[in-house]
Write a protein that holds these residues in place. Structure first.
Motif, PDB file in Angstrom:
ATOM      1  N   ALA A 169       0.817  -1.214   0.000  1.00 29.56           N
ATOM      2  CA  ALA A 169       0.000   0.000   0.000  1.00 29.56           C
ATOM      3  C   ALA A 169       0.855   1.270   0.000  1.00 29.56           C
ATOM      4  O   ALA A 169       0.476   2.288  -0.574  1.00 29.56           O
ATOM      5  CB  ALA A 169      -0.942   0.000   1.200  1.00 29.56           C
ATOM      6  N   ASP A 170       2.020   1.211   0.641  1.00 27.70           N
ATOM      7  CA  ASP A 170       2.904   2.382   0.716  1.00 27.70           C
ATOM      8  C   ASP A 170       4.094   2.290  -0.228  1.00 27.70           C
ATOM      9  O   ASP A 170       5.033   3.090  -0.124  1.00 27.70           O
ATOM     10  CB  ASP A 170       3.412   2.569   2.149  1.00 27.70           C
ATOM     11  N   SER A 171       4.071   1.318  -1.136  1.00 30.65           N
ATOM     12  CA  SER A 171       5.205   1.166  -2.055  1.00 30.65           C
ATOM     13  C   SER A 171       5.414   2.409  -2.912  1.00 30.65           C
ATOM     14  O   SER A 171       6.544   2.743  -3.275  1.00 30.65           O
ATOM     15  CB  SER A 171       5.014  -0.064  -2.953  1.00 30.65           C
ATOM     16  N   LYS A 225      -0.483  11.497  -2.757  1.00 33.92           N
ATOM     17  CA  LYS A 225      -0.371  10.893  -4.091  1.00 33.92           C
ATOM     18  C   LYS A 225       0.082   9.430  -4.013  1.00 33.92           C
ATOM     19  O   LYS A 225       0.005   8.702  -5.000  1.00 33.92           O
ATOM     20  CB  LYS A 225       0.632  11.681  -4.936  1.00 33.92           C
ATOM     21  N   HIS A 226       0.562   9.014  -2.820  1.00 37.10           N
ATOM     22  CA  HIS A 226       1.200   7.702  -2.776  1.00 37.10           C
ATOM     23  C   HIS A 226       0.267   6.520  -3.070  1.00 37.10           C
ATOM     24  O   HIS A 226       0.737   5.523  -3.648  1.00 37.10           O
ATOM     25  CB  HIS A 226       1.944   7.500  -1.437  1.00 37.10           C
ATOM     26  N   PRO A 227      -1.035   6.537  -2.727  1.00 37.73           N
ATOM     27  CA  PRO A 227      -1.866   5.388  -3.103  1.00 37.73           C
ATOM     28  C   PRO A 227      -1.933   5.191  -4.625  1.00 37.73           C
ATOM     29  O   PRO A 227      -1.899   4.048  -5.104  1.00 37.73           O
ATOM     30  CB  PRO A 227      -3.247   5.747  -2.528  1.00 37.73           C
ATOM     31  N   THR A 228      -2.014   6.291  -5.358  1.00 40.02           N
ATOM     32  CA  THR A 228      -2.044   6.200  -6.820  1.00 40.02           C
ATOM     33  C   THR A 228      -0.717   5.670  -7.348  1.00 40.02           C
ATOM     34  O   THR A 228      -0.679   4.810  -8.244  1.00 40.02           O
ATOM     35  CB  THR A 228      -2.338   7.579  -7.431  1.00 40.02           C
ATOM     36  N   LEU A 229       0.382   6.165  -6.789  1.00 40.43           N
ATOM     37  CA  LEU A 229       1.704   5.708  -7.212  1.00 40.43           C
ATOM     38  C   LEU A 229       1.913   4.237  -6.856  1.00 40.43           C
ATOM     39  O   LEU A 229       2.515   3.476  -7.640  1.00 40.43           O
ATOM     40  CB  LEU A 229       2.783   6.573  -6.556  1.00 40.43           C
ATOM     41  N   SER A 230       1.404   3.827  -5.707  1.00 41.93           N
ATOM     42  CA  SER A 230       1.498   2.413  -5.312  1.00 41.93           C
ATOM     43  C   SER A 230       0.727   1.541  -6.293  1.00 41.93           C
ATOM     44  O   SER A 230       1.204   0.470  -6.709  1.00 41.93           O
ATOM     45  CB  SER A 230       0.933   2.215  -3.894  1.00 41.93           C
ATOM     46  N   TYR A 231      -0.461   1.998  -6.664  1.00 39.48           N
ATOM     47  CA  TYR A 231      -1.281   1.246  -7.620  1.00 39.48           C
ATOM     48  C   TYR A 231      -0.545   1.071  -8.942  1.00 39.48           C
ATOM     49  O   TYR A 231      -0.559  -0.011  -9.542  1.00 39.48           O
ATOM     50  CB  TYR A 231      -2.612   1.961  -7.832  1.00 39.48           C
ATOM     51  N   GLY A 259     -11.726  10.542   2.499  1.00 38.17           N
ATOM     52  CA  GLY A 259     -10.388  10.020   2.247  1.00 38.17           C
ATOM     53  C   GLY A 259      -9.816  10.444   0.906  1.00 38.17           C
ATOM     54  O   GLY A 259     -10.345  11.317   0.216  1.00 38.17           O
ATOM     55  N   TYR A 260      -8.729   9.795   0.528  1.00 36.48           N
ATOM     56  CA  TYR A 260      -8.056  10.101  -0.743  1.00 36.48           C
ATOM     57  C   TYR A 260      -7.497   8.812  -1.330  1.00 36.48           C
ATOM     58  O   TYR A 260      -7.397   7.812  -0.630  1.00 36.48           O
ATOM     59  CB  TYR A 260      -6.941  11.144  -0.498  1.00 36.48           C
ATOM     60  N   PRO A 261      -7.180   8.764  -2.626  1.00 36.94           N
ATOM     61  CA  PRO A 261      -7.089   9.883  -3.585  1.00 36.94           C
ATOM     62  C   PRO A 261      -8.386  10.186  -4.346  1.00 36.94           C
ATOM     63  O   PRO A 261      -8.490  11.197  -5.007  1.00 36.94           O
ATOM     64  CB  PRO A 261      -6.015   9.374  -4.561  1.00 36.94           C
ATOM     65  N   LEU A 262      -9.384   9.300  -4.253  1.00 39.76           N
ATOM     66  CA  LEU A 262     -10.587   9.454  -5.070  1.00 39.76           C
ATOM     67  C   LEU A 262     -11.764  10.070  -4.325  1.00 39.76           C
ATOM     68  O   LEU A 262     -12.691  10.580  -4.939  1.00 39.76           O
ATOM     69  CB  LEU A 262     -11.005   8.092  -5.647  1.00 39.76           C
ATOM     70  N   GLY A 263     -11.752   9.990  -2.989  1.00 38.82           N
ATOM     71  CA  GLY A 263     -12.863  10.530  -2.214  1.00 38.82           C
ATOM     72  C   GLY A 263     -14.138   9.731  -2.361  1.00 38.82           C
ATOM     73  O   GLY A 263     -15.241  10.269  -2.209  1.00 38.82           O
ATOM     74  N   VAL A 264     -14.006   8.406  -2.641  1.00 40.37           N
ATOM     75  CA  VAL A 264     -15.196   7.565  -2.801  1.00 40.37           C
ATOM     76  C   VAL A 264     -15.781   7.224  -1.434  1.00 40.37           C
ATOM     77  O   VAL A 264     -15.093   7.277  -0.415  1.00 40.37           O
ATOM     78  CB  VAL A 264     -14.869   6.273  -3.578  1.00 40.37           C
ATOM     79  N   LYS A 265     -17.063   6.846  -1.431  1.00 41.10           N
ATOM     80  CA  LYS A 265     -17.745   6.541  -0.173  1.00 41.10           C
ATOM     81  C   LYS A 265     -17.881   5.034   0.036  1.00 41.10           C
ATOM     82  O   LYS A 265     -17.470   4.226  -0.801  1.00 41.10           O
ATOM     83  CB  LYS A 265     -19.113   7.226  -0.142  1.00 41.10           C
ATOM     84  N   GLU A 266     -18.505   4.676   1.148  1.00 41.41           N
ATOM     85  CA  GLU A 266     -18.562   3.306   1.651  1.00 41.41           C
ATOM     86  C   GLU A 266     -18.855   2.250   0.594  1.00 41.41           C
ATOM     87  O   GLU A 266     -18.146   1.262   0.466  1.00 41.41           O
ATOM     88  CB  GLU A 266     -19.602   3.216   2.768  1.00 41.41           C
ATOM     89  N   GLY A 267     -19.912   2.446  -0.169  1.00 39.34           N
ATOM     90  CA  GLY A 267     -20.341   1.435  -1.129  1.00 39.34           C
ATOM     91  C   GLY A 267     -19.350   1.145  -2.230  1.00 39.34           C
ATOM     92  O   GLY A 267     -19.417   0.087  -2.870  1.00 39.34           O
TER      93      GLY A 267
END
Length: 358
Positions: free
Chosen positions: A174-176, A202-208, A236-244
Protein backbone atom coordinates in the motif's frame (compact mmCIF):
# COMPACT_ATOMS: atom_id res chain seq x y z
CA UNK A 1 -15.58 -30.93 47.64
CA UNK A 2 -13.57 -27.71 47.59
CA UNK A 3 -10.85 -27.29 44.99
CA UNK A 4 -8.70 -24.52 43.55
CA UNK A 5 -9.80 -23.27 40.08
CA UNK A 6 -6.54 -24.68 38.65
CA UNK A 7 -7.73 -28.16 39.67
CA UNK A 8 -11.00 -27.98 37.75
CA UNK A 9 -11.71 -29.83 34.52
CA UNK A 10 -14.53 -29.31 32.01
CA UNK A 11 -17.62 -31.17 33.21
CA UNK A 12 -17.32 -30.27 36.90
CA UNK A 13 -20.63 -29.22 38.49
CA UNK A 14 -20.67 -26.14 40.73
CA UNK A 15 -22.42 -26.87 44.04
CA UNK A 16 -22.26 -23.35 45.48
CA UNK A 17 -22.35 -20.04 43.60
CA UNK A 18 -19.00 -18.25 43.56
CA UNK A 19 -19.21 -14.71 44.91
CA UNK A 20 -16.87 -11.96 43.79
CA UNK A 21 -16.37 -8.28 44.56
CA UNK A 22 -19.28 -7.42 42.29
CA UNK A 23 -23.07 -7.33 42.65
CA UNK A 24 -23.52 -10.63 40.85
CA UNK A 25 -21.96 -14.10 41.35
CA UNK A 26 -19.02 -14.92 39.11
CA UNK A 27 -20.30 -18.45 38.51
CA UNK A 28 -23.82 -19.63 39.38
CA UNK A 29 -24.85 -22.74 41.31
CA UNK A 30 -25.25 -25.88 39.12
CA UNK A 31 -23.10 -24.45 36.36
CA UNK A 32 -21.31 -27.12 34.32
CA UNK A 33 -17.73 -25.95 34.12
CA UNK A 34 -16.17 -25.17 30.75
CA UNK A 35 -12.69 -23.85 29.94
CA UNK A 36 -14.04 -20.28 29.85
CA UNK A 37 -15.29 -20.60 33.45
CA UNK A 38 -11.90 -21.83 34.66
CA UNK A 39 -10.22 -18.88 32.98
CA UNK A 40 -12.61 -16.37 34.55
CA UNK A 41 -12.20 -17.89 38.04
CA UNK A 42 -8.42 -17.73 37.73
CA UNK A 43 -8.42 -14.11 36.66
CA UNK A 44 -10.81 -13.08 39.44
CA UNK A 45 -8.26 -14.60 41.83
CA UNK A 46 -10.78 -17.06 43.33
CA UNK A 47 -9.06 -19.31 45.88
CA UNK A 48 -11.58 -22.15 46.17
CA UNK A 49 -14.78 -23.43 44.60
CA UNK A 50 -17.29 -26.03 45.79
CA UNK A 51 -17.99 -28.72 43.19
CA UNK A 52 -19.62 -32.13 43.02
CA UNK A 53 -17.56 -35.29 43.48
CA UNK A 54 -18.88 -36.45 40.13
CA UNK A 55 -18.71 -34.88 36.69
CA UNK A 56 -21.79 -34.16 34.61
CA UNK A 57 -21.06 -37.41 32.75
CA UNK A 58 -21.38 -39.35 36.03
CA UNK A 59 -17.68 -40.16 36.20
CA UNK A 60 -15.78 -39.54 39.44
CA UNK A 61 -14.06 -36.14 39.44
CA UNK A 62 -10.29 -36.40 39.90
CA UNK A 63 -8.87 -32.91 40.64
CA UNK A 64 -5.77 -31.88 38.72
CA UNK A 65 -2.44 -31.89 40.52
CA UNK A 66 -1.82 -28.29 41.63
CA UNK A 67 1.86 -28.62 40.84
CA UNK A 68 1.14 -29.49 37.24
CA UNK A 69 1.84 -26.48 35.08
CA UNK A 70 1.15 -25.93 31.44
CA UNK A 71 4.31 -25.92 29.41
CA UNK A 72 5.02 -22.42 28.24
CA UNK A 73 7.80 -21.67 25.83
CA UNK A 74 9.17 -18.40 24.58
CA UNK A 75 10.64 -20.09 21.52
CA UNK A 76 8.04 -19.06 18.99
CA UNK A 77 7.64 -15.47 20.15
CA UNK A 78 11.45 -15.13 20.27
CA UNK A 79 11.72 -16.64 16.81
CA UNK A 80 9.01 -14.28 15.62
CA UNK A 81 10.82 -11.25 17.04
CA UNK A 82 14.01 -12.24 15.21
CA UNK A 83 12.11 -12.85 12.00
CA UNK A 84 10.30 -9.55 12.38
CA UNK A 85 13.52 -7.56 12.84
CA UNK A 86 15.11 -9.31 9.86
CA UNK A 87 12.02 -8.57 7.75
CA UNK A 88 12.16 -4.86 8.62
CA UNK A 89 15.78 -4.67 7.46
CA UNK A 90 15.04 -6.63 4.29
CA UNK A 91 12.04 -4.42 3.52
CA UNK A 92 14.25 -1.36 3.98
CA UNK A 93 16.68 -2.80 1.44
CA UNK A 94 13.83 -3.58 -0.99
CA UNK A 95 12.37 -0.10 -0.62
CA UNK A 96 15.75 1.47 -1.37
CA UNK A 97 15.85 -0.62 -4.55
CA UNK A 98 12.38 0.60 -5.51
CA UNK A 99 13.59 4.15 -4.99
CA UNK A 100 16.35 3.41 -7.50
CA UNK A 101 13.78 2.24 -10.04
CA UNK A 102 13.85 -1.53 -9.49
CA UNK A 103 10.52 -3.34 -9.95
CA UNK A 104 8.69 -5.03 -7.08
CA UNK A 105 9.74 -8.66 -6.67
CA UNK A 106 6.59 -10.32 -5.36
CA UNK A 107 8.31 -13.68 -4.88
CA UNK A 108 10.84 -12.11 -2.52
CA UNK A 109 8.08 -10.23 -0.68
CA UNK A 110 6.11 -13.44 -0.13
CA UNK A 111 9.25 -15.26 0.99
CA UNK A 112 9.81 -12.51 3.58
CA UNK A 113 6.23 -12.16 4.85
CA UNK A 114 4.55 -15.57 4.74
CA UNK A 115 6.67 -17.04 7.59
CA UNK A 116 5.58 -14.06 9.72
CA UNK A 117 1.94 -14.59 8.76
CA UNK A 118 2.20 -18.24 9.76
CA UNK A 119 3.25 -17.17 13.30
CA UNK A 120 0.15 -15.02 13.89
CA UNK A 121 -1.81 -17.61 15.88
CA UNK A 122 1.23 -18.39 18.02
CA UNK A 123 2.07 -14.83 19.05
CA UNK A 124 -1.55 -13.88 19.88
CA UNK A 125 -1.49 -10.62 21.87
CA UNK A 126 1.84 -9.63 20.32
CA UNK A 127 0.00 -9.10 17.02
CA UNK A 128 -1.46 -5.96 18.63
CA UNK A 129 1.85 -4.93 20.21
CA UNK A 130 4.01 -4.77 17.08
CA UNK A 131 4.54 -1.08 17.77
CA UNK A 132 6.79 -2.03 20.71
CA UNK A 133 9.43 -3.14 18.17
CA UNK A 134 9.33 0.13 16.22
CA UNK A 135 11.72 3.06 16.41
CA UNK A 136 11.17 6.66 15.33
CA UNK A 137 14.13 6.41 13.00
CA UNK A 138 12.86 3.38 11.07
CA UNK A 139 9.14 3.90 11.70
CA UNK A 140 8.23 3.73 8.00
CA UNK A 141 9.72 0.25 7.55
CA UNK A 142 8.26 -1.10 10.79
CA UNK A 143 4.92 0.30 9.69
CA UNK A 144 4.96 -1.59 6.40
CA UNK A 145 5.74 -4.95 7.99
CA UNK A 146 3.25 -4.39 10.83
CA UNK A 147 0.39 -3.30 8.58
CA UNK A 148 0.99 -6.43 6.50
CA UNK A 149 0.77 -8.68 9.59
CA UNK A 150 -2.25 -6.89 11.07
CA UNK A 151 -4.09 -6.94 7.74
CA UNK A 152 -3.44 -10.64 7.19
CA UNK A 153 -4.58 -11.33 10.75
CA UNK A 154 -7.84 -9.39 10.43
CA UNK A 155 -8.59 -10.82 6.99
CA UNK A 156 -8.26 -14.34 8.36
CA UNK A 157 -10.39 -13.51 11.41
CA UNK A 158 -13.29 -12.33 9.26
CA UNK A 159 -13.24 -15.42 7.04
CA UNK A 160 -10.92 -14.76 4.12
CA UNK A 161 -9.27 -18.18 4.40
CA UNK A 162 -7.98 -18.15 0.81
CA UNK A 163 -7.25 -14.47 0.27
CA UNK A 164 -5.80 -13.53 3.67
CA UNK A 165 -2.18 -13.76 2.52
CA UNK A 166 -2.95 -11.54 -0.47
CA UNK A 167 -4.53 -9.00 1.87
CA UNK A 168 -1.35 -9.12 3.96
CA UNK A 169 0.75 -8.47 0.85
CA UNK A 170 -1.52 -5.53 0.04
CA UNK A 171 -0.72 -4.18 3.51
CA UNK A 172 2.96 -3.75 2.72
CA UNK A 173 2.48 -2.74 -0.91
CA UNK A 174 0.00 0.00 0.00
CA UNK A 175 2.90 2.38 0.72
CA UNK A 176 5.21 1.17 -2.05
CA UNK A 177 4.43 4.34 -4.02
CA UNK A 178 6.27 6.33 -1.35
CA UNK A 179 9.41 5.19 -3.19
CA UNK A 180 8.48 7.57 -5.99
CA UNK A 181 8.31 10.61 -3.68
CA UNK A 182 11.13 12.91 -2.61
CA UNK A 183 12.99 11.05 0.15
CA UNK A 184 13.32 14.26 2.16
CA UNK A 185 9.58 14.11 2.91
CA UNK A 186 9.84 10.55 4.22
CA UNK A 187 12.84 11.44 6.37
CA UNK A 188 11.42 14.66 7.77
CA UNK A 189 11.47 14.71 11.57
CA UNK A 190 8.83 17.40 12.06
CA UNK A 191 5.20 17.80 11.02
CA UNK A 192 4.46 17.98 7.32
CA UNK A 193 3.43 21.27 5.73
CA UNK A 194 0.12 21.39 3.85
CA UNK A 195 2.05 21.28 0.57
CA UNK A 196 4.04 18.23 1.69
CA UNK A 197 0.87 16.51 2.86
CA UNK A 198 -0.67 17.03 -0.57
CA UNK A 199 2.38 15.30 -2.06
CA UNK A 200 2.05 12.40 0.40
CA UNK A 201 -1.59 11.96 -0.65
CA UNK A 202 -0.37 10.89 -4.09
CA UNK A 203 1.20 7.70 -2.78
CA UNK A 204 -1.87 5.39 -3.10
CA UNK A 205 -2.04 6.20 -6.82
CA UNK A 206 1.70 5.71 -7.21
CA UNK A 207 1.50 2.41 -5.31
CA UNK A 208 -1.28 1.25 -7.62
CA UNK A 209 0.83 2.05 -10.66
CA UNK A 210 3.73 0.04 -9.28
CA UNK A 211 1.58 -3.09 -8.81
CA UNK A 212 -0.84 -2.59 -11.72
CA UNK A 213 0.91 -5.07 -14.01
CA UNK A 214 1.87 -7.72 -11.44
CA UNK A 215 -0.20 -10.66 -12.66
CA UNK A 216 0.17 -12.61 -9.41
CA UNK A 217 -1.87 -9.97 -7.57
CA UNK A 218 -5.66 -10.01 -7.96
CA UNK A 219 -7.64 -7.00 -9.16
CA UNK A 220 -9.21 -6.81 -5.69
CA UNK A 221 -5.81 -6.50 -4.03
CA UNK A 222 -4.69 -3.82 -6.47
CA UNK A 223 -7.90 -1.89 -5.85
CA UNK A 224 -7.42 -2.14 -2.08
CA UNK A 225 -3.92 -0.68 -2.46
CA UNK A 226 -5.38 2.28 -4.34
CA UNK A 227 -8.19 2.73 -1.79
CA UNK A 228 -6.46 2.12 1.56
CA UNK A 229 -6.80 5.80 2.56
CA UNK A 230 -10.44 6.14 1.49
CA UNK A 231 -13.02 6.59 4.25
CA UNK A 232 -16.71 5.65 4.47
CA UNK A 233 -17.92 9.26 4.46
CA UNK A 234 -15.91 10.19 1.36
CA UNK A 235 -13.32 12.22 3.29
CA UNK A 236 -10.39 10.02 2.25
CA UNK A 237 -8.06 10.10 -0.74
CA UNK A 238 -7.09 9.88 -3.59
CA UNK A 239 -10.59 9.45 -5.07
CA UNK A 240 -12.86 10.53 -2.21
CA UNK A 241 -15.20 7.57 -2.80
CA UNK A 242 -17.74 6.54 -0.17
CA UNK A 243 -18.56 3.31 1.65
CA UNK A 244 -20.34 1.43 -1.13
CA UNK A 245 -17.45 1.87 -3.54
CA UNK A 246 -14.63 0.95 -1.16
CA UNK A 247 -13.44 -2.66 -1.46
CA UNK A 248 -13.62 -4.73 1.76
CA UNK A 249 -9.87 -5.42 1.56
CA UNK A 250 -9.22 -1.67 1.56
CA UNK A 251 -11.37 -1.33 4.70
CA UNK A 252 -9.14 -3.91 6.40
CA UNK A 253 -6.00 -2.02 5.37
CA UNK A 254 -7.47 1.25 6.63
CA UNK A 255 -7.98 -0.17 10.13
CA UNK A 256 -4.55 -1.82 10.31
CA UNK A 257 -2.77 1.25 8.94
CA UNK A 258 -4.48 3.68 11.34
CA UNK A 259 -4.09 1.43 14.39
CA UNK A 260 -0.36 0.87 13.95
CA UNK A 261 0.31 4.53 13.16
CA UNK A 262 -1.51 5.75 16.27
CA UNK A 263 0.09 3.20 18.60
CA UNK A 264 3.63 3.87 17.36
CA UNK A 265 6.18 6.48 18.37
CA UNK A 266 6.88 8.90 15.51
CA UNK A 267 8.99 12.05 15.25
CA UNK A 268 5.96 14.31 15.35
CA UNK A 269 3.46 12.24 17.36
CA UNK A 270 3.54 10.33 20.63
CA UNK A 271 2.33 6.73 20.72
CA UNK A 272 -1.00 5.94 22.36
CA UNK A 273 -2.39 2.93 24.23
CA UNK A 274 -3.86 0.23 21.94
CA UNK A 275 -7.09 0.36 23.94
CA UNK A 276 -7.35 4.14 23.74
CA UNK A 277 -6.63 4.04 20.00
CA UNK A 278 -9.34 1.48 19.27
CA UNK A 279 -11.79 3.37 21.48
CA UNK A 280 -11.13 6.53 19.46
CA UNK A 281 -11.45 4.58 16.20
CA UNK A 282 -14.78 3.09 17.33
CA UNK A 283 -16.13 6.60 17.89
CA UNK A 284 -15.36 7.31 14.23
CA UNK A 285 -16.38 3.89 12.98
CA UNK A 286 -19.69 4.80 11.37
CA UNK A 287 -18.12 7.64 9.37
CA UNK A 288 -14.55 6.47 8.77
CA UNK A 289 -14.13 2.71 9.31
CA UNK A 290 -16.14 -0.44 8.76
CA UNK A 291 -17.83 -1.01 12.13
CA UNK A 292 -18.08 -4.81 11.91
CA UNK A 293 -14.41 -5.14 10.95
CA UNK A 294 -13.34 -2.79 13.71
CA UNK A 295 -15.45 -4.64 16.30
CA UNK A 296 -13.81 -7.91 15.25
CA UNK A 297 -10.39 -6.27 15.55
CA UNK A 298 -11.23 -4.92 19.01
CA UNK A 299 -12.78 -8.15 20.27
CA UNK A 300 -9.75 -10.16 19.17
CA UNK A 301 -7.44 -7.82 21.07
CA UNK A 302 -9.48 -8.24 24.24
CA UNK A 303 -9.82 -12.02 23.87
CA UNK A 304 -6.03 -12.22 23.76
CA UNK A 305 -5.73 -9.77 26.64
CA UNK A 306 -7.66 -11.60 29.39
CA UNK A 307 -5.16 -12.24 32.17
CA UNK A 308 -2.86 -9.48 30.93
CA UNK A 309 -1.15 -7.10 33.35
CA UNK A 310 -1.83 -3.47 32.43
CA UNK A 311 -1.22 0.05 33.71
CA UNK A 312 -4.29 2.27 34.01
CA UNK A 313 -4.30 5.96 33.10
CA UNK A 314 -4.04 6.87 36.80
CA UNK A 315 -0.84 4.82 37.16
CA UNK A 316 -2.29 1.83 39.02
CA UNK A 317 -1.49 -1.69 37.83
CA UNK A 318 -4.29 -4.16 37.16
CA UNK A 319 -5.17 -7.46 35.48
CA UNK A 320 -7.86 -7.78 32.79
CA UNK A 321 -10.31 -10.38 34.11
CA UNK A 322 -13.42 -10.16 31.96
CA UNK A 323 -14.62 -8.62 28.71
CA UNK A 324 -18.25 -7.76 28.04
CA UNK A 325 -19.10 -8.17 24.33
CA UNK A 326 -21.05 -4.91 24.27
CA UNK A 327 -18.11 -2.88 25.65
CA UNK A 328 -14.99 -4.72 24.42
CA UNK A 329 -12.56 -1.85 24.95
CA UNK A 330 -13.64 -1.21 28.53
CA UNK A 331 -13.11 -4.55 30.28
CA UNK A 332 -13.42 -5.46 33.95
CA UNK A 333 -10.05 -5.32 35.72
CA UNK A 334 -8.70 -6.40 39.11
CA UNK A 335 -6.34 -3.96 40.80
CA UNK A 336 -3.01 -5.49 41.86
CA UNK A 337 -2.72 -3.40 45.03
CA UNK A 338 -5.91 -4.49 46.77
CA UNK A 339 -7.81 -6.92 44.47
CA UNK A 340 -10.57 -4.34 43.91
CA UNK A 341 -12.69 -5.13 40.86
CA UNK A 342 -13.35 -2.18 38.55
CA UNK A 343 -15.53 -2.04 35.45
CA UNK A 344 -13.92 0.53 33.15
CA UNK A 345 -17.31 1.00 31.49
CA UNK A 346 -18.41 2.76 34.66
CA UNK A 347 -15.25 4.90 34.83
CA UNK A 348 -15.20 6.96 31.60
CA UNK A 349 -12.17 9.01 32.71
CA UNK A 350 -10.13 5.86 33.37
CA UNK A 351 -8.64 3.72 30.62
CA UNK A 352 -5.85 1.22 29.97
CA UNK A 353 -2.67 3.18 29.33
CA UNK A 354 -0.17 0.40 28.73
CA UNK A 355 0.10 -3.35 28.46
CA UNK A 356 2.85 -4.73 30.73
CA UNK A 357 2.78 -8.44 29.99
CA UNK A 358 0.48 -11.28 29.08
Amino acid sequence: MQVHPNQLVPGCIVMKAVAGKTQHPIVLNNTVIEEKHIEVLQHFNVKAIEVSERLVSGAIFKPKDREQEKEETETKPADFASMYRAAVQLYKKMFNQWQSGSPINLIELRKMLVPLFECIEDIQLDVFLLHKHASKEDYFFHHGISVAILSAHLAKKVGYHKEWIQVGLAGILADSGMARLDSSILQKEGSLTLAEYEVIKKHPTLSYRLVEHINALSKEVKLSILQHHERLDGSGYPLGVKEGKIHPFAKILAISDTYHAMTSERYYKKKQSPFKVIEEMLVLAHTKFDYVLLQTFAQTLLNYSIGTNVVLSDGREAVIVYVKPETPIRPIVRLIEDDEIISLKDKPALFIEKIISA
